[in-house]
Design a protein around this motif. Structure first.
Motif, short mmCIF file in Angstrom:
data_model
loop_
_atom_site.label_atom_id
_atom_site.label_comp_id
_atom_site.label_asym_id
_atom_site.label_seq_id
_atom_site.Cartn_x
_atom_site.Cartn_y
_atom_site.Cartn_z
N GLU A 139 0.85 -1.20 0.00
CA GLU A 139 0.00 0.00 0.00
C GLU A 139 0.88 1.24 0.00
OE1 GLU A 139 -3.53 0.56 2.48
OE2 GLU A 139 -3.23 -1.49 3.20
N LEU A 140 0.49 2.20 -0.83
CA LEU A 140 1.15 3.51 -0.86
C LEU A 140 0.06 4.56 -1.13
CD1 LEU A 140 4.33 2.76 -3.01
CD2 LEU A 140 4.30 3.41 -0.61
N PRO A 141 0.25 5.78 -0.64
CA PRO A 141 -0.76 6.83 -0.87
C PRO A 141 -0.95 7.13 -2.37
CG PRO A 141 0.78 7.51 0.83
CD PRO A 141 1.32 6.26 0.22
N GLU A 142 -2.22 7.18 -2.81
CA GLU A 142 -2.53 7.48 -4.22
C GLU A 142 -3.74 8.39 -4.33
OE1 GLU A 142 -3.14 3.56 -5.85
OE2 GLU A 142 -1.00 3.13 -5.94
N GLU A 143 -4.04 9.18 -3.29
CA GLU A 143 -5.24 10.00 -3.28
C GLU A 143 -5.18 11.12 -4.33
OE1 GLU A 143 -8.02 9.38 -1.53
OE2 GLU A 143 -7.00 7.57 -0.84
N THR A 144 -4.03 11.70 -4.48
CA THR A 144 -3.89 12.80 -5.45
C THR A 144 -2.78 12.44 -6.43
OG1 THR A 144 -2.25 13.99 -4.13
CG2 THR A 144 -4.57 14.51 -3.69
N ALA A 145 -2.71 13.21 -7.48
CA ALA A 145 -1.65 12.97 -8.48
C ALA A 145 -0.29 13.21 -7.87
CB ALA A 145 -1.87 13.86 -9.69
N GLN A 146 -0.21 14.21 -6.98
CA GLN A 146 1.07 14.51 -6.35
C GLN A 146 1.49 13.40 -5.40
OE1 GLN A 146 1.10 18.17 -4.10
NE2 GLN A 146 3.32 18.36 -4.24
N SER A 147 0.58 12.87 -4.56
CA SER A 147 0.91 11.77 -3.63
C SER A 147 1.23 10.49 -4.41
CB SER A 147 -0.21 11.54 -2.62
OG SER A 147 -1.39 11.14 -3.28
N ASP A 148 0.54 10.31 -5.52
CA ASP A 148 0.82 9.13 -6.36
C ASP A 148 2.23 9.22 -6.93
OD1 ASP A 148 0.28 6.73 -7.71
OD2 ASP A 148 -0.29 7.82 -9.53
N GLN A 149 2.62 10.43 -7.37
CA GLN A 149 3.96 10.61 -7.94
C GLN A 149 5.04 10.38 -6.87
OE1 GLN A 149 4.65 14.57 -9.42
NE2 GLN A 149 6.59 14.01 -10.39
N ARG A 150 4.83 10.92 -5.68
CA ARG A 150 5.81 10.73 -4.60
C ARG A 150 5.89 9.26 -4.17
NH1 ARG A 150 4.12 16.24 -1.52
NH2 ARG A 150 5.24 17.61 -2.94
N SER A 151 4.75 8.60 -4.12
CA SER A 151 4.73 7.17 -3.76
C SER A 151 5.51 6.35 -4.78
CB SER A 151 3.29 6.66 -3.68
OG SER A 151 2.61 7.26 -2.62
N GLN A 152 5.37 6.72 -6.07
CA GLN A 152 6.10 6.03 -7.13
C GLN A 152 7.61 6.20 -6.96
OE1 GLN A 152 4.54 4.04 -9.45
NE2 GLN A 152 6.62 3.36 -9.92
N GLN A 153 8.04 7.40 -6.57
CA GLN A 153 9.47 7.64 -6.35
C GLN A 153 10.00 6.80 -5.17
OE1 GLN A 153 9.45 11.89 -5.69
NE2 GLN A 153 9.73 12.38 -7.86
N VAL A 154 9.23 6.74 -4.09
CA VAL A 154 9.63 5.93 -2.91
C VAL A 154 9.70 4.46 -3.30
CG1 VAL A 154 8.91 5.15 -0.62
CG2 VAL A 154 8.75 7.58 -1.22
#
Length: 198
Positions: A139-154
């Motif tokens: 599980e990773l945060p995907e609520e917004t486009a910005q949180s989805d992008q940061r989750s992808q980087q992590v």
């Protein structure tokens, strides 16, 4: 006089043989095979053929058959030792040893769900023995486009068979720039999974 002496000697020999055979093992069978005193001794059907031209049992000078008993064929058969055996006893075999090293067991351990202001983070690790060989973010945060992008980087930096988790073999990882909350939550779930594995 000589005939009488031979007859007495033969009778004494047969009596002695009967006493000896009766006291030994299998005496009842041997005693049944012995002829009564004064009866002629016939060769056994499976015994050796007479060597005196077929004259039959030895005759005394008087012409009467000698009362000497023949050998019994009731001896125990000879046993041959089997290969690897000594004196009829079986030797224990040597323990078998495997030349291949034991393969480490592979197992997976899942960390708890850790919440942050952007969403939930949960990590699962795969171990071979005590070594981490893979890490996956369940599980990773995907609520917004910005949180989805940061989750992808992590996820790209920490997870996988060649990510930082496998390289570092622990949760002491650098924070991904711009994704501090997600990086921290990832490390917390990862550390809990490592603790469960130990």
């Amino acid at each position: 006089m000589r005939r009488a002496l031979l007859a007495i000697t033969g009778l004494a020999a047969s009596t002695t043989a009967m006493v000896v055979l009766k006291s030994g093992p299998g005496a009842s069978q041997v005693a049944q095979e012995l002829p009564a005193a004064g009866q002629p001794v016939a060769p056994a059907p499976d015994g050796p053929a007479p060597t005196d031209g077929g004259a039959g049992p030895e005759a005394s000078p008087s012409g009467a058959a000698s009362p000497r008993p023949r050998r019994s064929a009731t001896r125990a058969p000879a046993t041959r030792p089997t290969a690897g055996a000594t004196s009829g006893a079986r030797l224990p075999s040597a323990p078998r040893t495997s030349s291949a090293p034991a393969r480490p067991t592979t197992r997976t351990v899942t960390g708890p769900v850790v919440e942050n202001e952007y969403g939930n983070v949960q990590v699962r690790i795969t171990l071979s023995g005590s070594r981490i060989v893979d890490a996956v973010a369940l599980e990773l945060p995907e609520e917004t486009a910005q949180s989805d992008q940061r989750s992808q980087q992590v996820d790209d930096r920490y997870s996988g068979t060649s990510g930082l988790v496998v390289q570092q073999q622990g949760a002491d990882l650098d924070t991904v720039s711009g994704a501090t909350a997600t990086s921290t939550s990832y490390r917390q779930s990862l550390q809990a999974a490592i603790d469960r594995a130990n």
